[in-house]
Motif scaffolding. Structure first.
Motif, mmCIF file in Angstrom:
data_model
loop_
_atom_site.group_PDB
_atom_site.id
_atom_site.type_symbol
_atom_site.label_atom_id
_atom_site.label_comp_id
_atom_site.label_asym_id
_atom_site.label_seq_id
_atom_site.Cartn_x
_atom_site.Cartn_y
_atom_site.Cartn_z
ATOM 1 N N LEU A 295 7.624 -3.691 -7.163
ATOM 2 C CA LEU A 295 7.695 -2.484 -7.977
ATOM 3 C C LEU A 295 7.795 -1.202 -7.147
ATOM 4 O O LEU A 295 7.811 -0.102 -7.681
ATOM 5 N N VAL A 296 7.847 -1.344 -5.821
ATOM 6 C CA VAL A 296 7.994 -0.171 -4.967
ATOM 7 C C VAL A 296 9.393 0.411 -5.162
ATOM 8 O O VAL A 296 10.375 -0.326 -5.206
ATOM 9 N N ASN A 297 9.482 1.727 -5.335
ATOM 10 C CA ASN A 297 10.802 2.358 -5.464
ATOM 11 C C ASN A 297 10.924 3.528 -4.481
ATOM 12 O O ASN A 297 10.070 3.706 -3.614
ATOM 13 N N ILE B 231 0.886 -1.161 0.000
ATOM 14 C CA ILE B 231 0.000 0.000 0.000
ATOM 15 C C ILE B 231 0.924 1.211 0.000
ATOM 16 O O ILE B 231 1.736 1.374 0.916
ATOM 17 N N ILE B 232 0.836 2.046 -1.025
ATOM 18 C CA ILE B 232 1.823 3.108 -1.157
ATOM 19 C C ILE B 232 1.203 4.498 -1.036
ATOM 20 O O ILE B 232 0.053 4.719 -1.410
ATOM 21 N N VAL B 233 1.998 5.418 -0.481
ATOM 22 C CA VAL B 233 1.624 6.828 -0.403
ATOM 23 C C VAL B 233 2.842 7.661 -0.819
ATOM 24 O O VAL B 233 3.932 7.138 -1.017
ATOM 25 N N HIS B 234 2.622 8.951 -0.929
ATOM 26 C CA HIS B 234 3.709 9.877 -1.252
ATOM 27 C C HIS B 234 4.718 9.898 -0.104
ATOM 28 O O HIS B 234 4.330 9.824 1.062
ATOM 29 N N PRO B 235 6.020 10.006 -0.401
ATOM 30 C CA PRO B 235 7.033 9.998 0.670
ATOM 31 C C PRO B 235 6.830 11.115 1.696
ATOM 32 O O PRO B 235 7.216 10.971 2.858
ATOM 33 N N ASP B 236 6.223 12.242 1.283
ATOM 34 C CA ASP B 236 6.025 13.350 2.214
ATOM 35 C C ASP B 236 4.817 13.167 3.126
ATOM 36 O O ASP B 236 4.573 13.987 4.001
ATOM 37 N N ASN B 237 4.068 12.118 2.875
ATOM 38 C CA ASN B 237 2.876 11.902 3.700
ATOM 39 C C ASN B 237 3.311 11.467 5.098
ATOM 40 O O ASN B 237 4.036 10.483 5.244
ATOM 41 N N VAL C 82 -9.241 5.212 -11.300
ATOM 42 C CA VAL C 82 -8.866 3.898 -11.817
ATOM 43 C C VAL C 82 -7.741 4.045 -12.836
ATOM 44 O O VAL C 82 -7.840 4.836 -13.771
ATOM 45 N N GLN C 83 -6.669 3.300 -12.628
ATOM 46 C CA GLN C 83 -5.557 3.304 -13.569
ATOM 47 C C GLN C 83 -5.314 1.887 -14.048
ATOM 48 O O GLN C 83 -5.573 0.930 -13.327
ATOM 49 N N ALA C 84 -4.784 1.757 -15.261
ATOM 50 C CA ALA C 84 -4.749 0.445 -15.889
ATOM 51 C C ALA C 84 -3.443 -0.319 -15.680
ATOM 52 O O ALA C 84 -3.274 -1.385 -16.236
ATOM 53 N N SER C 85 -2.512 0.205 -14.884
ATOM 54 C CA SER C 85 -1.292 -0.572 -14.659
ATOM 55 C C SER C 85 -0.642 -0.199 -13.340
ATOM 56 O O SER C 85 -0.901 0.874 -12.789
ATOM 57 N N ASN C 86 0.209 -1.107 -12.832
ATOM 58 C CA ASN C 86 0.983 -0.813 -11.628
ATOM 59 C C ASN C 86 1.775 0.477 -11.799
ATOM 60 O O ASN C 86 1.834 1.309 -10.906
ATOM 61 N N GLY C 87 2.379 0.628 -12.982
ATOM 62 C CA GLY C 87 3.223 1.791 -13.242
ATOM 63 C C GLY C 87 2.438 3.086 -13.170
ATOM 64 O O GLY C 87 2.915 4.080 -12.625
ATOM 65 N N ALA C 88 1.228 3.065 -13.735
ATOM 66 C CA ALA C 88 0.413 4.281 -13.732
ATOM 67 C C ALA C 88 0.007 4.651 -12.307
ATOM 68 O O ALA C 88 0.006 5.828 -11.935
#
Lengths: 271, 283
Positions: free
Chosen positions: A204-206, A110-116, A179-185
């Motif tokens: 894919l987390v960076n 589950i990802i959020v912006h680094p500044d969050n 809704v986005q169609a890929s992990n990358g998006a």
């Protein structure tokens, strides 16, 4: 003059047919593996390495996407030798597919912006975010800002894994979710939006995004292996019956230490 | 023998011409056959006015997407039409030849840019701008309207310009001779005279906006809920098909084809309108 033209046309037609036939011929010596687009990139890497290691296996391996459901269906009706799935088989699929092998596990981050400022949530809180019972980050100890929820499209294996593991029965992801169609998006949106939350494959987390802790447990490969981080799914290969020939050789290769090493290198978790 | 050849060549051209129309026929039949059963199962009214789209629960309602398509298209017209119309007036009336020679190819180039590039520019510049200055996630009706507004410019400009240039010279000369200023002549004589061409340009631009998919997928957010403001994310009919077709099968796939039928009908109506406007002009 006219005759020459006629002959030329006939020649061109023959050439075209010839090429068509040639293509068909080449197609016969390839085995087709189709299914989940989550598994596809890993399968492609494996196939490349397999073909490099066993150049005389006698067949090319043709990896195709299409999604878990389509891939399993292709395996059922024989249009693909193996189906790739990033979710557990449904009862009716399991009834028709006699052979299922797990090739690896994939964590779900589950990802959020680094500044969050929010860095740790419970499963319950994530569910409430995605069902919009919680709509503001301040309710979770963050800034006073609307939560922008980002999900994957219907049919995506990542979405169904998330629904199964986090949302659960009786609830559904809010239709307000982007809704986005890929992990990358999804990752790109979260990178750029300080108030967004999304879910992607752990591999894919960076650095541009922050994977949330789950009840205090960090989203890492080690924690999936030792069983403390509970968001993961299995990547499966399925067929009607125990495969033979090149397909079997390929699966043996994937499960060998070389194959598993490759998958680990790409961010997956060994079985 | 010669007559026979004449006839034969006529026939050959007829066959080729038919093949291009038959593609249209094939597409129509294919979409209807694939999608009709879904509409039949849901009921046309439930499908068109259904508020919820949840394929995993076998619920297919596309009303929010119809609203999404209409709002994005209207937004594109609001953004694109005034700019396009003014550009065409400038090109037809004010621009010196050397500027015209720069503008025309540049505008044609605008039409040649692949839509995915528009989407990319939208997501890099338009979306963050909206997110930072207006709020919301940025992916929104507004973002799609701006991107589409630019995309319909070439259509609007070229058709408006042609219709302005094709006016008889006497209109303008008469107006100027009667003492009107250049601007009065444009506003009160030339624009009204070219009205049907301009309306056709707008309708064709709208048709382009309704049908655009790739750029819209990238900037509109694709949420299936009913939008409440222009900063909300929506899903259009085209993006619904584009984003879900990859995985869909069975009833879900049929529902996407049914979405295609509705889209097809909408575009037919729009093109029909444009045709009838153009025809009225030529009478």
């Amino acid at each position: 003059m006219k005759h020459i033209r006629k002959i030329a046309i006939i020649k061109i037609l023959l050439l075209a047919f010839g090429m068509f036939a040639a293509c068909n011929g080449a197609g016969n010596s390839a085995i087709i593996i189709a299914g989940s687009t989550s598994v596809q990139p890993y399968a492609e890497i494996l196939a490349e390495e397999f073909e490099r290691l066993y150049p005389d296996a006698g067949a090319a391996i043709n990896i195709q996407g299409g999604g878990s459901a389509a891939g399993l269906m292709a395996a059922e009706n024989g249009s693909a030798e193996l189906g790739m799935s990033s979710r557990a088989l449904k009862a009716e699929e399991a009834a028709r597919l006699g052979y299922v092998v797990e090739i690896a596990k994939d964590g779900l981050a589950i990802i959020v912006h680094p500044d969050n400022p929010v860095f740790d949530l419970s499963l319950e809180e994530i569910r409430k975010i995605y069902t919009r019972e919680i709509t503001n980050w301040s309710e979770l100890g963050g800034r006073d800002a609307q939560i922008h929820i980002i999900a994957r499209e219907e049919g995506s294996g990542t979405r169904s894994a998330f629904e199964e593991l986090v949302i659960g029965k009786g609830y559904e992801i809010s239709p307000k979710a982007i809704v986005q169609a890929s992990n990358g998006a999804v990752r790109m949106l979260v990178e750029n939006d300080p108030n967004a939350i999304g879910f992607i494959s752990l591999g894919l987390v960076n650095d541009q995004v922050k994977a949330l802790r789950l009840d205090g447990v960090a989203a890492t490969r080690e924690n999936v292996i030792n069983g403390t981080y509970c968001l993961y799914r299995h990547f499966l290969f399925a067929a009607i019956e125990e495969p033979t020939g090149v397909a079997k050789q390929f699966i043996d290769f994937i499960l060998s230490s070389r194959g598993q090493e490759l998958l680990i290198h790409e961010g997956l978790i060994p079985e | 023998m010669k007559k026979f050849k004449e006839k034969l060549s006529g026939l050959a051209f007829l066959v080729l011409a038919l093949s291009s129309i038959s593609v249209l026929l094939l597409i129509t039949v294919f979409i209807v056959v694939q999608g009709a059963s879904s509409i039949g199962r849901e009921g046309l009214l439930n499908f068109v006015f259904g508020m919820k789209w949840a394929p995993s629960q076998d619920i297919y309602g596309i009303f929010p997407m119809i609203v999404g398509t209409l709002s994005v298209t209207l937004g594109a017209a609001i953004v694109g039409v005034p700019i396009g119309l003014c550009t065409s007036i400038f090109l037809a009336e004010f621009a010196p030849p050397f500027l015209r020679n720069i503008f025309r190819p540049a505008i044609q180039l605008l039409a040649a840019i692949p839509s995915v590039v528009y989407g990319f520019v939208g997501i890099l510049f338009v979306v963050p701008f909206i997110r930072n200055f207006l709020g919301g996630p940025g992916l929104s009706i507004l973002a799609a309207s701006i991107v589409l507004g630019v995309m319909i410019l070439p259509t609007v400009i070229s058709i408006c310009e042609v219709s302005l240039l094709s006016l008889p010279r006497q209109y303008k000369e008469g107006a100027l001779a009667l003492g009107l200023t250049r601007w009065q002549s444009i506003l009160h004589v030339q624009l009204p005279a070219a009205k049907s061409g301009i309306v056709a340009a707008i309708i064709l631009g709208i048709g382009r906006a309704v049908g655009e998919t790739m750029a819209v997928i990238m900037v509109v957010g694709n949420a299936t809920a009913m939008p409440e403001s222009i900063l909300d994310s929506v899903r259009t009919l085209t993006t619904n098909i584009g984003i879900e077709m990859g995985y869909a099968f069975g009833e879900h796939q049929e529902a996407l084809f049914a979405t295609g039928i509705i889209l097809f009908v909408m575009i037919m109506i729009i093109n029909g309108l444009a045709q009838s406007v153009v025809r009225r002009k030529s009478k």
